[in-house]
Design an enzyme around this catalytic site. Structure first.
Site, PDB file in Angstrom:
ATOM      1  N   ASP A   1       0.824  -1.226   0.000  1.00 29.26           N
ATOM      2  CA  ASP A   1       0.000   0.000   0.000  1.00 29.26           C
ATOM      3  C   ASP A   1       0.854   1.272   0.000  1.00 29.26           C
ATOM      4  O   ASP A   1       0.580   2.212  -0.746  1.00 29.26           O
ATOM      5  CB  ASP A   1      -1.074   0.010   1.108  1.00 29.26           C
ATOM      6  CG  ASP A   1      -0.558  -0.042   2.535  1.00 29.26           C
ATOM      7  OD1 ASP A   1       0.661  -0.232   2.745  1.00 29.26           O
ATOM      8  OD2 ASP A   1      -1.396   0.116   3.458  1.00 29.26           O
TER       9      ASP A   1
ATOM     10  N   ASP B   1      -5.652  -0.120   5.960  1.00 20.73           N
ATOM     11  CA  ASP B   1      -6.428  -0.537   7.130  1.00 20.73           C
ATOM     12  C   ASP B   1      -7.672   0.337   7.338  1.00 20.73           C
ATOM     13  O   ASP B   1      -8.764  -0.161   7.596  1.00 20.73           O
ATOM     14  CB  ASP B   1      -5.556  -0.502   8.395  1.00 20.73           C
ATOM     15  CG  ASP B   1      -4.301  -1.345   8.239  1.00 20.73           C
ATOM     16  OD1 ASP B   1      -4.268  -2.208   7.339  1.00 20.73           O
ATOM     17  OD2 ASP B   1      -3.342  -1.131   9.008  1.00 20.73           O
TER      18      ASP B   1
HETATM   19  C1  GLA Z   1       0.148  -2.366   8.447  1.00 18.16           C
HETATM   20  C2  GLA Z   1      -0.113  -0.988   7.875  1.00 18.16           C
HETATM   21  C3  GLA Z   1      -0.759  -1.085   6.491  1.00 18.16           C
HETATM   22  C4  GLA Z   1       0.066  -2.005   5.578  1.00 18.16           C
HETATM   23  C5  GLA Z   1       0.373  -3.325   6.275  1.00 18.16           C
HETATM   24  C6  GLA Z   1       1.317  -4.191   5.478  1.00 18.16           C
HETATM   25  O1  GLA Z   1      -1.080  -3.016   8.667  1.00 18.16           O
HETATM   26  O2  GLA Z   1      -0.961  -0.250   8.721  1.00 18.16           O
HETATM   27  O3  GLA Z   1      -0.895   0.194   5.931  1.00 18.16           O
HETATM   28  O4  GLA Z   1       1.234  -1.369   5.160  1.00 18.16           O
HETATM   29  O5  GLA Z   1       0.943  -3.131   7.552  1.00 18.16           O
HETATM   30  O6  GLA Z   1       0.714  -4.600   4.280  1.00 18.16           O
END
Ligand code: GLA
Length: 380
Positions: A32, A167
């Protein structure tokens, strides 16, 4: 439940009740913040909020899961190290006001069953839930994607974690029985049905993600470094999203060895996500599961964010006959695995994981049999 807790605390019925889900990521890890692709699903574990407006500018919050309370004024929103759980809510209020939305004070309780520090995005659920709570309370209507961006700003700029947008996006915009395919560059998304008779089974390694914050930042930097080195080698790219596997083969020599491994993960992971969406749309869950397994390997060996415990959980899972695919989910260094499991095999699988994990490492794994659920919503 949450209404009762509110009444007990504040002696009146709440005006607004909101729930926001946690999430698992099915595939597309550490892509992301590289402008890439992700395919998460919201799960049927939630953070609930109940609250009422106050006439003044005071916010009084009770955190059921911490058995703690905090209070702040909307006129001076600062971070609070003694009640760090409240910073997710403070940040949201701060950026709503900074964007010109006038809030009112509130009495509020929140809590739920998204396991904390397990990589299931309980903090994003708090941020997204708080965004909806305020919108309902003061009759504001933000575009959903604007609300997501605001919730993420709270995490990045107020709480101070440099995470991507996945997320908050999925907690806000998940859909029941669907995964969400998101292009993190232009934020276009579509829901992809999870049609088969499957469950999303989440296995919690029980290991708190001790390195997650520092190593996450290291990975973000290594990806930037890879982009800079590729640009210096004459490849006109802005992020790893723009890099093709062929580029890494021809220009890989220009990269630092570690940066090359990190870039290889991101580039192949983006390809896997696109392929995963294609096969999911054709309802080929067994191929989808293979891509999940491949993703885990890449996270383990190239991105190096797995852990012994996560690898053991994945190995146990991949041997189980009812499992289509298994991988670590979220940032890594502890936390959870996500497993695509045939519906009828889910309970036997859960049992097998608990026993196998205990036997292999002497540790207790919690197993949550989940379904893809709707994103955050208010109930009036
Ligand atoms: C955490 C971060 C997300 C993403 C994941 C890995 O959850 O909050 O933004 O980068 O790690 O995919």
């Amino acid at each position: 439940m949450i209404e009762t807790a509110f009444e007990k605390t504040f002696g009146a019925a709440p005006e607004v009740v909101v729930r926001a889900p946690g999430r698992v990521n099915l595939i597309g890890e550490h892509t992301d913040y590289n402008d890439g692709f992700v395919l998460p699903a919201a799960i049927d574990r939630y953070i609930w909020f109940a609250g009422r407006a106050r006439r003044d500018r005071t916010v009084r919050v009770r955190a059921l899961d911490f058995n703690d309370a905090a209070e702040f004024s909307l006129d001076a929103i600062e971070k609070d190290a003694a009640h760090s759980w409240s910073n997710y809510l403070r940040g949201v209020a701060k950026f709503l006001e900074a964007n010109g939305h006038r809030l009112s004070g509130a009495d509020l309780v929140f809590g739920g069953d998204v396991p904390r520090e397990a990589g299931l995005s309980s903090s994003a659920a708090v941020e997204v839930g708080a965004t909806i709570f305020w919108q309902r309370l003061v009759k504001l209507r933000l575009e959903p994607v604007e609300a997501v961006k605001l919730a993420r700003r709270s995490e990045n700029e107020f709480v101070g974690v440099p995470s991507g947008i996945m997320d908050q996006f999925i907690s806000a915009l998940g859909r029941r029985d669907h995964a969400l395919f998101l292009d993190c560059r232009d934020l276009k998304y579509r829901h992809v049905p999870l049609r088969g008779e499957v469950k999303l089974v989440v296995c919690n390694s029980g290991v708190k993600r001790a390195l997650a914050h520092s190593e996450y930042e290291v990975r973000v930097k290594q990806c930037r470094q890879a982009v800079e080195e590729l640009r210096a080698a004459g490849l006109p790219v802005n992020s790893l999203r723009d890099v093709k596997l062929g580029d890494l083969i021809t220009k890989g020599k220009a990269l630092d060895k570690v940066a090359l491994k990190r870039a290889s993960h991101v580039v192949t992971e983006n390809d896997r996500v696109r392929e995963a969406v294609k096969v999911l749309e054709q309802n080929d869950l067994s191929y989808f599961g293979k891509l999940m397994n491949e993703s885990h390997k890449s996270l383990r060996y190239d991105y190096e964010v797995s852990s012994k415990e996560l690898d053991v959980l994945v190995e146990i899972a991949q041997k189980h006959p009812g499992v289509l695919g298994a991988r670590m989910t979220g940032a890594g260094f502890g936390g959870c695995t996500v497993n695509l499991v045939e519906r009828d095999a889910a309970e036997a699988f859960a049992e097998a994981v608990r026993n196998g994990y205990q036997e292999a490492l002497g540790l207790r794994a919690e197993v949550y049999v989940c379904e893809a659920s709707d994103g955050a919503m208010a109930r009036v």
